[in-house]
Design an enzyme around this catalytic site. Structure first.
Site, short mmCIF file in Angstrom:
data_model
loop_
_atom_site.label_atom_id
_atom_site.label_comp_id
_atom_site.label_asym_id
_atom_site.label_seq_id
_atom_site.Cartn_x
_atom_site.Cartn_y
_atom_site.Cartn_z
N LYS A 73 54.83 19.22 31.23
CA LYS A 73 56.22 18.74 31.24
C LYS A 73 56.41 17.45 32.04
O LYS A 73 57.28 16.65 31.73
CB LYS A 73 57.16 19.83 31.78
CG LYS A 73 57.36 20.99 30.83
CD LYS A 73 58.38 21.96 31.40
CE LYS A 73 58.61 23.13 30.46
NZ LYS A 73 59.67 24.04 30.91
N ASP A 81 66.11 22.88 29.25
CA ASP A 81 66.00 24.16 29.98
C ASP A 81 67.30 24.50 30.73
O ASP A 81 67.76 25.65 30.71
CB ASP A 81 64.85 24.11 30.99
CG ASP A 81 63.49 24.29 30.33
OD1 ASP A 81 63.42 24.87 29.24
OD2 ASP A 81 62.49 23.83 30.91
N1 LIG Z 1 63.20 32.06 29.84
C1 LIG Z 1 62.85 30.80 29.81
O1 LIG Z 1 63.27 30.02 28.93
C2 LIG Z 1 61.94 30.25 30.87
C3 LIG Z 1 61.88 28.89 31.12
C4 LIG Z 1 61.05 28.43 32.16
C5 LIG Z 1 60.29 29.35 32.88
N2 LIG Z 1 60.37 30.67 32.60
C6 LIG Z 1 59.59 31.64 33.38
O2 LIG Z 1 59.87 31.46 34.77
C7 LIG Z 1 58.72 31.76 35.54
C8 LIG Z 1 58.45 30.61 36.51
O3 LIG Z 1 58.15 29.43 35.77
P1 LIG Z 1 57.97 28.01 36.50
O4 LIG Z 1 57.79 27.03 35.41
O5 LIG Z 1 59.03 27.79 37.52
O6 LIG Z 1 56.58 28.22 37.26
P2 LIG Z 1 56.02 27.43 38.55
O7 LIG Z 1 56.57 26.06 38.61
O8 LIG Z 1 54.56 27.64 38.52
O9 LIG Z 1 56.64 28.26 39.80
C9 LIG Z 1 56.20 29.56 40.05
C10 LIG Z 1 57.11 30.21 41.12
O10 LIG Z 1 56.65 31.56 41.31
C11 LIG Z 1 56.26 31.74 42.68
N3 LIG Z 1 55.11 32.64 42.74
C12 LIG Z 1 53.98 32.58 41.99
N4 LIG Z 1 53.13 33.58 42.33
C13 LIG Z 1 53.74 34.27 43.32
C14 LIG Z 1 53.38 35.40 44.09
N5 LIG Z 1 52.20 36.04 43.91
N6 LIG Z 1 54.24 35.84 45.04
C15 LIG Z 1 55.43 35.22 45.23
N7 LIG Z 1 55.84 34.13 44.53
C16 LIG Z 1 55.00 33.67 43.59
C17 LIG Z 1 55.93 30.35 43.18
O11 LIG Z 1 56.01 30.32 44.58
P3 LIG Z 1 55.25 29.16 45.43
O12 LIG Z 1 56.15 27.97 45.39
O13 LIG Z 1 55.11 29.74 46.77
O14 LIG Z 1 53.93 28.92 44.74
C18 LIG Z 1 57.03 29.53 42.48
O15 LIG Z 1 58.26 29.69 43.15
C19 LIG Z 1 57.59 32.02 34.53
O16 LIG Z 1 57.44 33.40 34.39
C20 LIG Z 1 58.09 31.40 33.25
O17 LIG Z 1 57.59 32.07 32.10
C21 LIG Z 1 61.17 31.15 31.61
#
Ligand SMILES: NC(=O)c1ccc[n+]([C@@H]2O[C@H](COP(=O)([O-])OP(=O)(O)OC[C@H]3O[C@@H](n4cnc5c(N)ncnc54)[C@H](OP(=O)(O)O)[C@@H]3O)[C@@H](O)[C@H]2O)c1
Length: 284
Positions: free
Chosen positions: A68, A104
């Site tokens: 992205k 988004d």
């Molecule tokens: N429904 C939709 O349209 C949509 C759109 C976008 C995303 N999503 C979903 O949203 C989720 C996050 O996506 P993203 O793009 O924001 O991912 P990202 O940028 O990789 O961020 C991941 C987040 O999860 C936290 N995290 C990861 N592993 C963890 C653990 N073991 N314990 C505690 N916190 C943890 C990270 O914390 P740290 O900062 O400490 O690493 C960070 O806050 C995904 O499941 C994705 O599929 C859904």
């Protein structure tokens, strides 16, 4: 605009994406002669792939993790939401010029209002997580005049960066860690709780973990989990036990895709068809 034939999504990996299912269903339902395909593109190949989109045969694409941000330097223009988010999830080819958008935040808000029945204006909100999706969610909530924000994240520095953004727009905000005792207070007073961590996601870092327990969730809150696979995430299961209202991530996914469809084809997206196809895809 002339309707061309090629649409799709790039990511790495991309096999898990259900976008091809509901976008193709939308195209077919309107009799549009187009194919929407998934492209697994290695990070080193992103520039060459984006350049190839200038072809007459391409209308546009979606962009997902981890590309992205990486696509942005290869585009001719980028809209305000994508610039603010620092991420592009939609590219349209207009006669060889590539424009980037981010749908988004729009998808998040539309799902919140239409499927969750909640207008975030003036509402006290707890955001769990501070990664890419949390930035888009905070940006959307600020535009919707959210009342106050607490951002709880494993890594405090990332939560602090989102809180600075909120404060710069005059919104009261606090950054805490996910393990902090302050999470209890923030959850108790929240009217809206949004999970933007990947906890509970199938094939994610911890499929069975919930960022909150039922005892921490007020029955008056709307609990919105961006994770859409599984449909009933560990957090939503805790929220149901607490008697709270719940909203899963599938409607946001469909609404952001519908907004992309409308950017590419300049006509209303058949949202009902897309939702049904997304639900079918989730059932396997
Ligand atoms: N429904 C939709 O349209 C949509 C759109 C976008 C995303 N999503 C979903 O949203 C989720 C996050 O996506 P993203 O793009 O924001 O991912 P990202 O940028 O990789 O961020 C991941 C987040 O999860 C936290 N995290 C990861 N592993 C963890 C653990 N073991 N314990 C505690 N916190 C943890 C990270 O914390 P740290 O900062 O400490 O690493 C960070 O806050 C995904 O499941 C994705 O599929 C859904």
């Amino acid at each position: 605009m002339t309707i061309r034939t090629a649409l799709g999504i790039i990511g790495h990996p991309i096999g898990h994406s259900i976008s091809p299912r509901f976008q193709q269903a939308a195209l077919d339902s309107l009799g549009i002669n187009a194919e929407y395909r998934a492209y697994d593109v290695e990070p080193d190949d992103v520039g060459a792939f984006v350049d190839s989109l200038r072809s007459d045969a391409v209308t546009g694409i979606n962009v997902t993790v981890p590309h992205k941000e990486a696509v942005m330097p290869f585009l001719d223009e980028i809209d305000e939401w994508a610039t603010e988010a620092g991420a592009v999830n939609t590219i349209v080819n207009r006669d060889g010029r590539l424009a980037g958008y981010n749908t988004d935040g729009y998808g998040f808000l539309r799902a919140l209002r239409e499927s969750g029945g909640l207008d975030p204006a003036g509402k006290s909100t707890l955001i769990l997580g501070a990664g890419g999706s949390a930035r888009g969610v905070v940006q959307a909530l600020l535009r919707a005049e959210v009342g106050g924000l607490t951002v709880a994240n494993r890594t405090l520095a990332r939560a602090e960066s989102l809180v600075e953004l909120a404060r710069s727009q005059g919104v009261a905000a606090e950054a805490i860690t996910l393990e902090s005792d302050r999470v209890d207070d923030a959850a108790r007073s929240a009217q809206l709780i949004v999970n933007c961590t990947s906890l509970g996601m199938t094939h994610g870092p911890d499929e069975t973990a919930s960022p909150l327990r039922a005892a921490q969730i007020p029955p008056t809150a709307l609990v919105y989990d961006l994770v859409y696979n599984p449909a009933l995430t560990p957090l939503l299961s805790e929220a149901e036990q607490a008697g709270a209202t719940t909203l899963g991530g599938i409607t946001m996914l469909v609404y952001q895709g519908a907004a992309s469809f409308e950017i590419w084809l300049e006509r209303p997206a058949p949202v009902g068809v897309m939702m049904d196809a997304a639900m079918d895809a989730m059932r396997g």
